[in-house]
Design a protein around this motif. Structure first.
Motif, PDB file in Angstrom:
ATOM      1  N   ALA A 220       1.100  -1.139  -0.036  1.00 14.84           N
ATOM      2  CA  ALA A 220       0.448   0.170   0.033  1.00 14.84           C
ATOM      3  C   ALA A 220       1.072   1.096   0.094  1.00 14.84           C
ATOM      4  CB  ALA A 220      -0.765  -0.304   0.852  1.00 14.84           C
ATOM      5  N   ALA A 221       2.129   1.131   0.758  1.00 14.75           N
ATOM      6  CA  ALA A 221       2.409   2.603   0.592  1.00 14.75           C
ATOM      7  C   ALA A 221       3.156   3.225  -0.317  1.00 14.75           C
ATOM      8  CB  ALA A 221       4.203   2.475   1.581  1.00 14.75           C
ATOM      9  N   PRO A 222       3.622   2.208  -1.464  1.00 12.97           N
ATOM     10  CA  PRO A 222       3.828   3.017  -3.002  1.00 12.97           C
ATOM     11  C   PRO A 222       2.673   4.029  -3.507  1.00 12.97           C
ATOM     12  CG  PRO A 222       4.982   0.763  -2.904  1.00 12.97           C
ATOM     13  CD  PRO A 222       3.721   1.154  -1.589  1.00 12.97           C
ATOM     14  N   LEU A 223       1.081   3.232  -2.944  1.00 12.06           N
ATOM     15  CA  LEU A 223       0.355   3.979  -3.949  1.00 12.06           C
ATOM     16  C   LEU A 223       0.134   5.473  -3.003  1.00 12.06           C
ATOM     17  CD1 LEU A 223      -1.354   0.231  -3.900  1.00 12.06           C
ATOM     18  CD2 LEU A 223      -0.059   2.124  -6.028  1.00 12.06           C
ATOM     19  N   MET A 224       0.157   5.544  -1.373  1.00 10.87           N
ATOM     20  CA  MET A 224      -0.231   6.803  -0.983  1.00 10.87           C
ATOM     21  C   MET A 224       0.970   7.647  -1.174  1.00 10.87           C
ATOM     22  SD  MET A 224      -1.028   4.669   2.652  1.00 10.87           S
ATOM     23  CE  MET A 224      -2.733   3.661   2.464  1.00 10.87           C
ATOM     24  N   ALA A 225       1.039   7.916  -2.245  1.00 12.37           N
ATOM     25  CA  ALA A 225       2.273   9.618  -2.802  1.00 12.37           C
ATOM     26  C   ALA A 225       2.089  10.861  -1.477  1.00 12.37           C
ATOM     27  CB  ALA A 225       1.496   9.757  -4.400  1.00 12.37           C
ATOM     28  N   ASP A 226       0.534  10.782  -2.179  1.00 14.31           N
ATOM     29  CA  ASP A 226       0.026  12.164  -0.968  1.00 14.31           C
ATOM     30  C   ASP A 226       0.078  11.947   0.651  1.00 14.31           C
ATOM     31  OD1 ASP A 226       0.641  13.908  -3.120  1.00 14.31           O
ATOM     32  OD2 ASP A 226      -1.703  12.771  -3.931  1.00 14.31           O
ATOM     33  N   GLY A 227       0.825  10.974   0.981  1.00 13.31           N
ATOM     34  CA  GLY A 227       0.111  10.261   2.847  1.00 13.31           C
ATOM     35  C   GLY A 227      -1.273   9.561   2.464  1.00 13.31           C
ATOM     36  N   GLY A 228      -0.976   9.266   3.574  1.00 14.85           N
ATOM     37  CA  GLY A 228      -2.283   8.014   4.069  1.00 14.85           C
ATOM     38  C   GLY A 228      -2.967   7.402   5.428  1.00 14.85           C
TER      39      GLY A 228
ATOM     40  N   LEU B 283       6.912   4.708   8.328  1.00 13.87           N
ATOM     41  CA  LEU B 283       6.493   5.081   7.602  1.00 13.87           C
ATOM     42  C   LEU B 283       6.084   6.887   7.187  1.00 13.87           C
ATOM     43  CD1 LEU B 283       3.487   1.905   6.474  1.00 13.87           C
ATOM     44  CD2 LEU B 283       5.615   3.614   5.190  1.00 13.87           C
ATOM     45  N   GLY B 284       5.753   7.258   8.746  1.00 14.85           N
ATOM     46  CA  GLY B 284       5.678   8.225   8.570  1.00 14.85           C
ATOM     47  C   GLY B 284       6.786   9.672   7.353  1.00 14.85           C
ATOM     48  N   PRO B 285       7.778   9.683   7.497  1.00 16.95           N
ATOM     49  CA  PRO B 285       7.936  10.588   6.584  1.00 16.95           C
ATOM     50  C   PRO B 285       7.985   9.917   5.063  1.00 16.95           C
ATOM     51  CG  PRO B 285       9.670   8.964   8.131  1.00 16.95           C
ATOM     52  CD  PRO B 285       8.804   8.601   8.464  1.00 16.95           C
ATOM     53  N   GLN B 286       6.296   9.331   5.491  1.00 21.89           N
ATOM     54  CA  GLN B 286       5.735   9.292   3.938  1.00 21.89           C
ATOM     55  C   GLN B 286       4.495  10.002   4.081  1.00 21.89           C
ATOM     56  OE1 GLN B 286       7.972   4.898   2.589  1.00 21.89           O
ATOM     57  NE2 GLN B 286       6.131   5.707   1.571  1.00 21.89           N
ATOM     58  N   HIS B 287       4.299  11.013   5.695  1.00 19.75           N
ATOM     59  CA  HIS B 287       3.343  11.293   5.477  1.00 19.75           C
ATOM     60  C   HIS B 287       2.223   9.866   5.837  1.00 19.75           C
ATOM     61  CE1 HIS B 287       5.184  15.683   5.931  1.00 19.75           C
ATOM     62  NE2 HIS B 287       5.280  14.909   4.669  1.00 19.75           N
ATOM     63  N   ILE B 288       2.716   8.772   5.871  1.00 17.68           N
ATOM     64  CA  ILE B 288       1.618   7.451   6.117  1.00 17.68           C
ATOM     65  C   ILE B 288       1.246   7.120   7.537  1.00 17.68           C
ATOM     66  CG2 ILE B 288       1.258   5.098   5.847  1.00 17.68           C
ATOM     67  CD1 ILE B 288       2.423   5.933   3.203  1.00 17.68           C
TER      68      ILE B 288
ATOM     69  N   PRO C 202      -7.942  14.312   7.846  1.00 18.09           N
ATOM     70  CA  PRO C 202      -7.267  15.713   7.834  1.00 18.09           C
ATOM     71  C   PRO C 202      -7.547  16.026   9.381  1.00 18.09           C
ATOM     72  CG  PRO C 202      -8.891  15.933   5.581  1.00 18.09           C
ATOM     73  CD  PRO C 202      -8.695  14.883   6.847  1.00 18.09           C
ATOM     74  N   PHE C 203      -8.537  16.141   9.993  1.00 14.08           N
ATOM     75  CA  PHE C 203      -8.589  16.686  11.371  1.00 14.08           C
ATOM     76  C   PHE C 203      -7.396  15.769  12.494  1.00 14.08           C
ATOM     77  CE2 PHE C 203     -12.625  17.662   9.918  1.00 14.08           C
ATOM     78  CZ  PHE C 203     -12.589  19.071   9.761  1.00 14.08           C
ATOM     79  N   ALA C 204      -7.017  14.763  12.403  1.00  8.02           N
ATOM     80  CA  ALA C 204      -6.240  13.591  12.252  1.00  8.02           C
ATOM     81  C   ALA C 204      -4.807  13.486  11.763  1.00  8.02           C
ATOM     82  CB  ALA C 204      -6.960  11.836  12.522  1.00  8.02           C
ATOM     83  N   ARG C 205      -4.661  14.872  11.277  1.00  5.94           N
ATOM     84  CA  ARG C 205      -3.085  13.813  10.625  1.00  5.94           C
ATOM     85  C   ARG C 205      -2.152  14.261  11.358  1.00  5.94           C
ATOM     86  NH1 ARG C 205      -2.417  20.367   8.467  1.00  5.94           N
ATOM     87  NH2 ARG C 205      -2.545  21.802  10.981  1.00  5.94           N
ATOM     88  N   ARG C 206      -1.744  14.601  13.066  1.00  2.00           N
ATOM     89  CA  ARG C 206      -1.369  14.389  13.631  1.00  2.00           C
ATOM     90  C   ARG C 206      -0.771  13.560  14.292  1.00  2.00           C
ATOM     91  NH1 ARG C 206      -0.117  20.057  12.246  1.00  2.00           N
ATOM     92  NH2 ARG C 206       1.737  20.490  10.543  1.00  2.00           N
ATOM     93  N   LEU C 207      -1.833  12.542  14.522  1.00  2.40           N
ATOM     94  CA  LEU C 207      -1.827  10.951  14.848  1.00  2.40           C
ATOM     95  C   LEU C 207      -1.494  10.246  14.184  1.00  2.40           C
ATOM     96  CD1 LEU C 207      -5.447  11.884  16.337  1.00  2.40           C
ATOM     97  CD2 LEU C 207      -2.960  12.865  17.290  1.00  2.40           C
ATOM     98  N   THR C 208      -0.602   9.753  15.003  1.00  2.00           N
ATOM     99  CA  THR C 208      -0.333   8.064  14.423  1.00  2.00           C
ATOM    100  C   THR C 208       0.242   7.075  15.500  1.00  2.00           C
ATOM    101  OG1 THR C 208       0.738   7.192  12.644  1.00  2.00           O
ATOM    102  CG2 THR C 208       2.419   8.894  13.625  1.00  2.00           C
TER     103      THR C 208
END
Length: 265
Positions: free
Chosen positions: A141-149, A187-192, A245-251
């Motif tokens: 999945a990660a390569p398909l999440m070019a804009d994060g996910g 995956l954090g650096p890829q905004h996933i 997007p409301f949880a964009r910095r939760l991981t």
């Protein structure tokens, strides 16, 4: 008795245009179905899977109901099927925003006995299907999440503490939660973003395989501060929020969706 979340107001379409792959629907009582339904309500496009030909008639009407763009077979133990699903996602959408892994399995003879009696083969099979398959999905999945996910896996309280009769699935779910944390870091650096969700006891087909499950349900009601069981839509709406997007910095978290039962000894 659980409050029906179907009476809640329809949420804002916070996932409009997002593409979500949901793995693990067996019927309309599945946690995965609650996630897919919540995603649909808030605007996401769906790709759904079914285990095999026996499961297909139970899942296909749900896929139609939710307007799923893709409806594909997926047995994670069958060579090539997982890759075929992600190939179809790539060909149809060109990318992916959300992944939900909601599958777990242990051989009945290994699940029914205590951990000391679990066979090596049974332990390995439970770990492969219930945990490592999520890692394999994340890699595809990660390569398909070019804009994060966002990626989600389903756990249970038995990962963190001993729950009678949960047996081999306790260590397996603990490994799944740890995997979510490590994947969140990688995956954090890829905004996933990656989360484990830990719902309270729910009457699902998978749960029916646990000994004395009714006792677990009654115990959850008595311990939960809200005095109610959760339902699949409670899990679904939580998942939808975390994917937004409301949880964009939760991981990297394990989030308990259990009416607060986990805080009570």
């Amino acid at each position: 008795m659980s409050t029906e979340t179907s009476n809640l107001p329809t949420p804002h379409r916070i996932l409009a245009g997002k593409r979500a792959l949901v793995v693990g629907i067996a019927n309309d009582q599945s946690i995965a179905y609650g996630c897919a339904k919540a995603f649909h309500e808030v605007g996401a496009d769906l790709a759904l899977t079914y285990l095999n030909d026996k499961a297909k008639p139970h899942v296909e009407p749900l896929a139609r109901e939710l307007g799923a763009r893709l409806f594909l077979p997926l047995d994670v133990t069958a060579p090539g099927q997982l890759e075929a699903v992600f190939d179809a996602v790539r060909e149809t959408w060109g990318g992916l925003d959300i992944l939900v892994h909601s599958i777990a399995y242990a051989p009945k003879e290994d699940l029914k006995g205590g951990l000391l009696d679990c066979s090596a083969e049974g332990f390995a099979r439970a770990m492969d299907i219930s945990c490592h398959s999520f890692i394999r999905m994340a890699k595809l999945a990660a390569p398909l999440m070019a804009d994060g996910g966002a990626m989600f896996a389903m756990s249970y309280l038995g990962a963190d503490r001993v729950v009678p009769n949960y047996n081999v699935m306790g260590p397996v779910k603990a490994a799944l939660e740890a995997s979510c944390r490590y994947l969140a870091h990688e995956l954090g650096p890829q905004h996933i973003r990656v989360h484990a969700l830990s719902p309270g006891p729910l009457m699902t087909r998978a749960a029916s395989g646990l000994k004395d499950f009714d006792r677990l349900l009654n115990d959850a009601i008595s311990r939960a501060p809200v005095g109610e069981l959760v339902d699949i839509m409670d899990v679904g709406y939580t998942c939808a929020y975390l994917a937004s997007p409301f949880a964009r910095r939760l991981t990297g978290s394990t989030l308990y969706i259990d009416g607060g039962a986990n805080i009570v000894a």
